[in-house]
Design a protein around this motif. Structure first.
Motif, mmCIF file in Angstrom:
data_model
loop_
_atom_site.group_PDB
_atom_site.id
_atom_site.type_symbol
_atom_site.label_atom_id
_atom_site.label_comp_id
_atom_site.label_asym_id
_atom_site.label_seq_id
_atom_site.Cartn_x
_atom_site.Cartn_y
_atom_site.Cartn_z
ATOM 1 N N SER A 93 32.918 43.181 45.839
ATOM 2 C CA SER A 93 34.071 43.507 45.003
ATOM 3 C C SER A 93 34.911 42.266 44.787
ATOM 4 O O SER A 93 35.378 41.987 43.678
ATOM 5 C CB SER A 93 34.921 44.580 45.658
ATOM 6 O OG SER A 93 34.153 45.726 45.886
ATOM 7 N N PHE B 285 33.270 40.060 42.445
ATOM 8 C CA PHE B 285 33.337 40.586 41.094
ATOM 9 C C PHE B 285 34.717 40.339 40.514
ATOM 10 O O PHE B 285 34.870 39.969 39.342
ATOM 11 C CB PHE B 285 33.018 42.082 41.098
ATOM 12 C CG PHE B 285 32.828 42.654 39.742
ATOM 13 C CD1 PHE B 285 31.595 42.580 39.130
ATOM 14 C CD2 PHE B 285 33.883 43.228 39.046
ATOM 15 C CE1 PHE B 285 31.415 43.105 37.869
ATOM 16 C CE2 PHE B 285 33.703 43.748 37.787
ATOM 17 C CZ PHE B 285 32.477 43.685 37.187
ATOM 18 N N ASP C 213 35.645 38.279 37.348
ATOM 19 C CA ASP C 213 36.195 39.046 36.243
ATOM 20 C C ASP C 213 37.475 38.394 35.761
ATOM 21 O O ASP C 213 38.575 38.900 35.926
ATOM 22 C CB ASP C 213 36.462 40.476 36.715
ATOM 23 C CG ASP C 213 36.767 41.376 35.535
ATOM 24 O OD1 ASP C 213 36.639 40.902 34.398
ATOM 25 O OD2 ASP C 213 37.118 42.529 35.768
ATOM 26 N N LYS D 176 37.356 44.361 34.438
ATOM 27 C CA LYS D 176 36.918 45.252 35.501
ATOM 28 C C LYS D 176 35.536 45.829 35.246
ATOM 29 O O LYS D 176 35.082 46.697 35.960
ATOM 30 C CB LYS D 176 37.879 46.432 35.679
ATOM 31 C CG LYS D 176 39.220 45.974 36.096
ATOM 32 C CD LYS D 176 40.112 47.151 36.409
ATOM 33 C CE LYS D 176 41.509 46.580 36.543
ATOM 34 N NZ LYS D 176 42.535 47.502 36.598
ATOM 35 N N ARG E 213 29.267 45.597 36.568
ATOM 36 C CA ARG E 213 29.510 45.605 38.002
ATOM 37 C C ARG E 213 28.234 45.879 38.771
ATOM 38 O O ARG E 213 27.915 45.233 39.767
ATOM 39 C CB ARG E 213 30.546 46.651 38.361
ATOM 40 C CG ARG E 213 30.879 46.666 39.819
ATOM 41 C CD ARG E 213 31.845 47.786 40.132
ATOM 42 N NE ARG E 213 33.213 47.406 39.812
ATOM 43 C CZ ARG E 213 33.976 46.738 40.641
ATOM 44 N NH1 ARG E 213 33.517 46.363 41.813
ATOM 45 N NH2 ARG E 213 35.190 46.429 40.309
ATOM 46 N N SER F 18 37.983 46.451 41.812
ATOM 47 C CA SER F 18 38.024 45.037 41.538
ATOM 48 C C SER F 18 39.133 44.804 40.576
ATOM 49 O O SER F 18 38.969 44.213 39.537
ATOM 50 C CB SER F 18 36.740 44.637 40.893
ATOM 51 O OG SER F 18 36.622 45.416 39.755
#
Lengths: 139, 774
Positions: free
Chosen positions: B15, B18, B22, B27, B66, B261
Motif C-alpha cells: 500500500s 502504491f 500514485d 488511488k 492497484r 493508499s
C-alpha cells in the motif's frame, strides 16, 4: 442454510436482500416478492386476535418444487423472508426459527445504531456478515 | 488475476508503495514512470522487469492498477528471492520476503527490507513511502482539510515498529530506532514530515542516513505538539498524536493494513509517538477523548445517548455509512449508548478513518471496552490502560454490558441470595424413628406438669395419625411414656404450656421452612418435631387453609394430612364403644371439627383423648391424626351425619389407633380403646398452633388424660435425659407403632365403609333436596 434472505419493510419495499451468489438472484427476488402476499395473508388471518398473540414466526409460506419459503414478521411489520433449498432436508423447523431469531437480533442491532435511519437500506457490515454466515456456502 | 493473498506486512508495504507511486493521487493507477523507477530500484534485470510487468497484466492494461501493482511487487519479491517467475508463484511461494527496492545509498535497506519482511510484526513495513501515519503526532481527526490521511497512517505504523523491533527504543524515539531498525526504508517517514510524499525513493536510500535526520525530524515531531491537524471537530486542537499507531506486534495488523493508499500523502505532520499497536490510544489521545466525552456527558460513568453521539460524530464529516460502521464496532453492548470506553473507541476509529486507515471489520482488542468501566475512566494513563485493553477484551467479550462491573458485583450478591433461597423447606424429615419421637414424646411429657397428661396425649394422637411412618415413638408403651415424652418435650420447649410448647416446637420445626435449617436445639426436639411436624404440617396445612399461612407448612408432608382422615374413619366404629368414655368428654367439645382442619377440632378432642389415652406415645407426627382422632371419637359418639361421622370415624380411628397402640403398649390397660386417642392427642400436640388454642381444652381434658396416663405405665420422666430410658421408650413406641399400624389398616377399612355410607346418604340428600327447593 438459506439461499436467499430478505428483509422487507413495513411498506413492503426491501431493506435488504441477499442471495447465494451462484443462484439466479432475480428469481429469488421474484419469489420473495410473491411471498409477500402470503405473509400479508397470514398476518391478516391472525390479525383478528391481538397482536400480542400473533406469533412472529409464520412458518412455511409456500413450497415450490425446488425451494421452500419461510416467513417471519416483527411487531413493527418488518418482514423477514427466507428461501431455502428443498433438497436441504436437514433443516428442521427449529433451525429455521433460530435463524430467524438471529436475524431479528441482528436487525435490532442495526436499528440501535443511531446512524441508521429506519427505512434505509441496511448496509451494516455486521448484519451482512451474519446473513452471509447463514447463507448456503457456495463456493 | 489470481487472488492475491498478502501478509500484513506485505499489504502495508504494498500500500505504501502504491501510494508512493500514485503521484497523481488517483488511488487507482500508478504512474508508470514511478513504477518503473521502483522496479529499477529493485535491482532486477530488465527482462525480469518486463516479465513481471507482463505477468501482472500491466502490459496488457497499459497501466498499473492497484492489483497489478501488487502483483508486480509480489513478483519482484519472487524474483529477488530467486524463484522462477510464474503467475502461480504469487501465492505459492510462502514467506516471501518483501521486495527490496534499493536506492542508491544503502545496502542496508535491502537488509532492512529483508529483516523487515521478517519482522512482519513491525508493520512498520510500511515502507516509509507513505507519509507518517496519522498517528504520528497530529492526527488530524476531523479536519477534512487534511488530506494526508493515508500517508500519515502508513507512516505511523512504521514508527511503531521501532519499538517493537528495538525494544530498547522508547516510543518517542521510535522514529529514530525505526530508522535503525531495519525498518524498511520507510525512511520516507522521516522525510515525510519534512518533504512530503515526494521523493519517496530517497527515503529509501536514505533510510540510514535519513535516520538521523529523520530522527531529528521525528523527535521533533514525536512529541506531539498539538498540531493543527489534530482532531478538529471544530474543537480545540487536541493533543498531538491522535493515533499512535503502533505497528503492533500483535494486534490488528490486519485491520490497519488495509491502509487505503490515500496517497494524499501530506500528512507529514502526523507524528505517532509509539506504535505498539495501530489501534492503541495514547495518553494524550485518551485524555482528549475523555474531555470530549465530558463535554457531552459530564458523568464519566454515564452514557452518551445515541442521538448525541450521532451529532457529535457527524461533525467529523465522515460518510454516514462509515460512521454507522464505526458505531457498530464501538457500541460493544449494543445498547444504543456509548460509555466512556465505547466513546473513546469510536473516537479513535473516527480519527483513524480520517487519517486514512480503513475501518476494521471487528473491533480491535485495544479498543474494546474494558469490563470494569470504573477503572477505565480513572485510567487516563494509557499505556497501561491500553495494555489493559488488550486484556480486557477477553473479559469484555463474554459480556457486552457496559455495566460489567455491576455484573461482577452482582455475582456475589447472587450467591448470597442463593444462600438465602436455600431456605430449607420443611423437611418432613420423617423422623426417624421412634427413638427420636419417643424421646420427644417423653420429653414433652416430662416437661409439662399439668399439661403433661394432655401433652403426651396430644402428641400421641397426632403422632398416631400422622405417622404410620413414625413407628417408633408412637409406641408409647404407657401413658407414662407418653407423658414423659410429653413432658420431656415440654421440657425442651421449656414452655409453661406443654402443648403450646410442643406445638411451637413442632411448628417451628415443620412449619417454617426457613427455620428448618435450625430446628429446635435439642436433638430430640427436631425429631419429634419432625414427626410432629408432619402431623403439624397437616394440621398446619389445614390450619393454613383456614387461615394460617405459613411458609413451608403446606409444603410439608402433604401426605400427612390425609392420613388422619383415613385412619380416623375406620377407627371410630370399633373403638367407639371404647372411646365412648373418653369420647364423651370429647364430644362435648366441638365434635364438628372442621373436616379439613381436624386439627383444630382435634385438639380439643385430642386433649380428651390424650387424657384418655395418654399412654400412647405415638411418635407419629400426624397431628392430624391426633386431632382427627379425637374428633372422630367425638363424632363417632355422636353418630351424627355421615360427614361428621367420617370425621368422627377418623378421629375414632385415630383414637382406635391410639388405643390399639396403646393397648399393646399398655397391656395393663384395659382402656384399649383409649390407646389410640392418646396418640392423636400426641399428634395434636405437634400442631403447635392448635395446641395453643387448645391448651385450655387440653387442660380440661387433662383430667381425662391424666386418667389415661395413669392407666398407662408411667414413663419415667427422665427418659428424655436418660438414654436407656429413651431407648426403652423407643422400643415401646415401636411396638405401639406396629400395633397402631395394624389398627390403621383396620380403620382404613372402616373408613371405606363409612365413606360408602356417606355417599349413599349424600345421594339421598340430593334426592331430597330438589323437593325442598321446589
Amino acid at each position: 442454510m438459506a439461499v436467499c434472505i430478505a428483509v422487507i419493510a413495513k411498506e413492503n419495499y426491501p431493506l435488504y436482500i441477499r442471495s447465494a451468489p451462484t443462484e439466479n438472484e432475480l428469481k429469488f427476488h421474484y419469489m420473495v416478492h410473491t411471498s409477500l402476499d402470503v405473509v400479508d395473508e397470514k398476518i391478516s388471518a391472525m390479525g383478528k386476535a391481538l397482536v400480542d398473540q400473533r406469533e412472529l414466526y409464520l412458518g412455511l409460506l409456500y413450497p415450490t418444487e425446488d425451494y421452500k419459503v419461510y416467513g417471519y414478521v416483527t411487531n413493527s411489520k418488518v418482514k423477514f423472508v427466507m428461501v431455502v433449498d428443498s433438497s436441504n432436508t436437514a433443516l428442521r423447523d427449529n433451525e429455521i426459527r433460530s435463524m430467524f431469531r438471529k436475524l431479528h437480533n441482528s436487525y435490532t442491532d442495526v436499528m440501535c445504531n443511531p446512524f441508521y435511519n429506519p427505512g434505509d437500506r441496511i448496509q451494516s457490515r455486521a448484519f451482512d456478515n451474519m446473513v452471509m454466515s447463514m447463507m448456503v456456502q457456495v463456493c | 488475476m489470481e487472488g492475491l493473498t498478502l501478509s500484513d506486512a506485505e499489504q502495508k508495504y504494498y500500500s505504501d508503495l502504491f501510494s508512493y507511486c500514485d503521484i497523481e493521487s488517483t488511488k487507482k493507477v500508478v504512474v508508470n514512470g514511478r513504477v518503473l523507477e521502483l522496479f529499477r530500484a529493485a535491482q532486477l534485470p530488465n527482462d525480469v522487469v518486463r516479465q513481471i510487468m507482463e505477468l501482472c497484466g500491466a502490459t496488457r492494461l497499459g497501466y498499473f492498477g492497484r492489483s497489478q501493482f501488487y502483483i508486480a511487487l509480489k513478483l519482484v519479491a519472487v524474483a529477488q528471492s530467486g524463484f522462477p517467475l510464474r503467475v502461480e508463484s504469487i501465492n505459492t511461494v510462502k514467506d516471501l520476503p518483501l521486495p527490496r527496492f534499493v536506492a542508491s545509498k544503502n545496502e542496508q535497506e535491502s537488509r532492512h527490507a529483508a529483516s523487515y519482511s521478517s519482522d512482519s510484526e513491525n508493520q512498520g513495513s510500511y515502507s516509509g513511502v507513505i507519509p507518517p501515519p496519522p498517528g504520528r503526532g497530529q492526527v488530524k481527526k476531523g479536519s477534512i482539510s487534511h488530506d494526508t490521511v493515508q500517508p500519515r497512517t502508513t507512516a505511523d505504523p512504521q514508527e511503531p515498529a521501532s519499538p517493537v523491533v528495538s525494544p530498547q527504543q522508547s516510543p518517542p524515539t521510535s522514529p529514530h530506532s525505526w530508522r535503525k531498525h531495519n525498518r524498511h526504508p520507510s525512511g520516507g517517514n522521516s522525510e515525510r514530515p519534512l518533504a512530503g510524499p515526494g521523493p519517496f525513493w530517497s527515503p529509501f536510500g536514505e533510510a540510514q542516513s535519513g535516520s538521523s535526520a529523520g530522527d531529528a525530524v521525528w523527535s521533533g515531531h514525536s512529541p506531539p505538539p498539538p498540531q493543527e491537524n489534530w482532531v478538529s471537530f471544530a474543537d480545540t486542537p487536541p493533543t498531538s498524536t491522535l493515533l499512535t499507531m503502533h505497528p503492533a506486534s500483535v494486534q490488528d495488523q490486519t485491520t490497519v493494513r488495509t491502509v487505503a493508499s490515500a496517497t494524499t500523502a501530506n500528512e507529514i505532520r502526523r507524528q505517532s509517538s509509539s506504535y505498539d499497536d495501530p489501534w492503541k490510544i495514547t495518553d494524550e489521545q485518551r485524555q482528549y477523548y475523555v474531555n470530549q466525552f465530558k463535554t457531552i456527558q459530564p458523568d464519566l460513568n454515564g452514557f452518551i445517548p445515541g442521538s448525541a453521539a450521532k451529532e457529535f460524530f457527524t461533525k467529523s464529516k465522515l460518510p454516514i455509512l462509515e460512521l454507522s460502521h464505526i458505531w457498530e464496532l464501538s457500541d460493544f453492548d449494543k445498547d444504543g449508548a456509548l460509555t466512556l470506553d465505547e466513546f473513546c473507541a469510536a473516537f479513535h476509529l473516527v480519527v483513524a478513518r480520517k487519517n486514512g486507515y480503513d475501518l476494521p471489520e471487528k473491533l480491535p482488542e485495544s479498543l474494546m471496552p474494558k469490563l470494569i468501566d470504573l477503572e477505565d475512566s480513572a485510567d487516563v494513563g494509557d499505556q497501561p490502560g491500553e495494555v489493559g485493553y488488550s486484556g480486557s477484551p477477553a473479559e469484555a467479550t463474554p459480556s457486552k454490558s457496559p455495566s460489567m462491573p455491576s455484573l461482577n458485583q452482582t455475582w456475589p450478591e447472587l450467591n448470597q441470595s442463593s444462600e438465602d433461597t436455600a431456605i430449607v423447606h420443611p423437611v418432613p424429615i420423617r423422623m426417624t424413628p421412634s427413638k427420636i419421637h419417643m424421646q420427644e414424646m417423653e420429653l414433652k411429657r416430662t416437661g409439662s406438669d399439668h399439661t403433661n397428661p394432655t401433652s403426651p396425649i396430644l402428641v400421641k394422637p397426632s403422632d398416631l395419625s400422622e405417622e404410620n411412618k413414625i413407628n417408633s415413638s408412637v409406641k408409647f408403651a404407657s401413658g407414662n411414656t407418653v407423658a414423659d415424652g410429653y413432658s420431656s418435650s415440654d421440657s425442651f420447649t421449656s414452655d409453661p404450656e406443654q402443648i403450646g410448647s410442643n406445638v411451637t416446637r413442632q411448628r417451628s420445626h415443620s412449619g417454617t421452612s426457613p427455620d428448618n435449617t435450625a430446628p429446635p436445639p435439642p436433638p430430640p426436639r427436631p425429631q419429634p418435631s419432625h414427626s410432629r411436624s408432619s402431623s403439624l404440617d397437616m394440621n398446619r396445612t389445614f390450619a393454613v387453609t383456614t387461615g394460617q399461612q405459613q411458609a413451608g407448612v403446606v409444603a410439608h408432608p402433604p401426605a400427612v394430612p390425609p392420613r388422619p382422615q383415613p385412619s380416623q374413619a375406620p377407627g371410630p366404629a370399633p373403638h367407639r364403644p371404647v372411646d365412648a368414655d373418653g369420647l364423651i368428654t370429647h364430644t362435648s367439645t366441638s365434635p364438628q371439627q372442621i373436616p379439613e382442619q381436624p386439627n383444630f377440632a382435634d385438639f380439643s378432642q385430642f386433649e380428651v383423648f390424650a387424657a384418655s389415652n395418654v399412654n400412647e406415645e405415638q411418635g407419629d407426627e400426624a397431628e392430624k391424626h391426633a386431632e382427627v382422632l379425637p374428633v372422630s371419637f367425638q363424632e363417632v359418639e355422636k353418630a351424627s351425619d355421615p360427614a361428621s361421622s367420617l370425621r368422627v370415624a377418623k378421629t375414632d380411628s385415630k383414637i382406635e389407633e391410639k388405643t390399639a397402640t396403646s393397648a399393646p403398649a399398655n397391656v395393663s390397660k384395659g382402656t384399649t380403646p383409649l390407646a389410640p386417642p392418646p396418640k392423636p392427642v400426641r399428634r395434636r400436640l405437634k400442631s403447635e398452633d392448635e395446641l395453643r388454642p387448645e391448651v385450655d381444652e387440653h387442660t380440661q381434658k387433662t383430667g381425662v388424660l391424666a386418667a389415661v396416663l395413669a392407666s398407662q405405665p408411667s414413663i419415667p420422666r427422665s427418659i428424655g435425659k436418660d438414654k436407656k430410658a429413651i431407648q426403652a421408650s423407643i422400643r415401646r413406641n415401636k411396638e405401639t407403632n406396629t400395633v397402631l399400624a395394624r389398627l390403621n389398616s383396620e380403620l382404613q377399612q372402616q373408613l371405606k365403609d363409612v365413606l360408602e355410607e356417606r355417599i349413599s346418604l349424600e345421594v339421598q340428600l340430593e334426592q331430597l333436596r330438589p323437593f325442598s327447593h321446589l
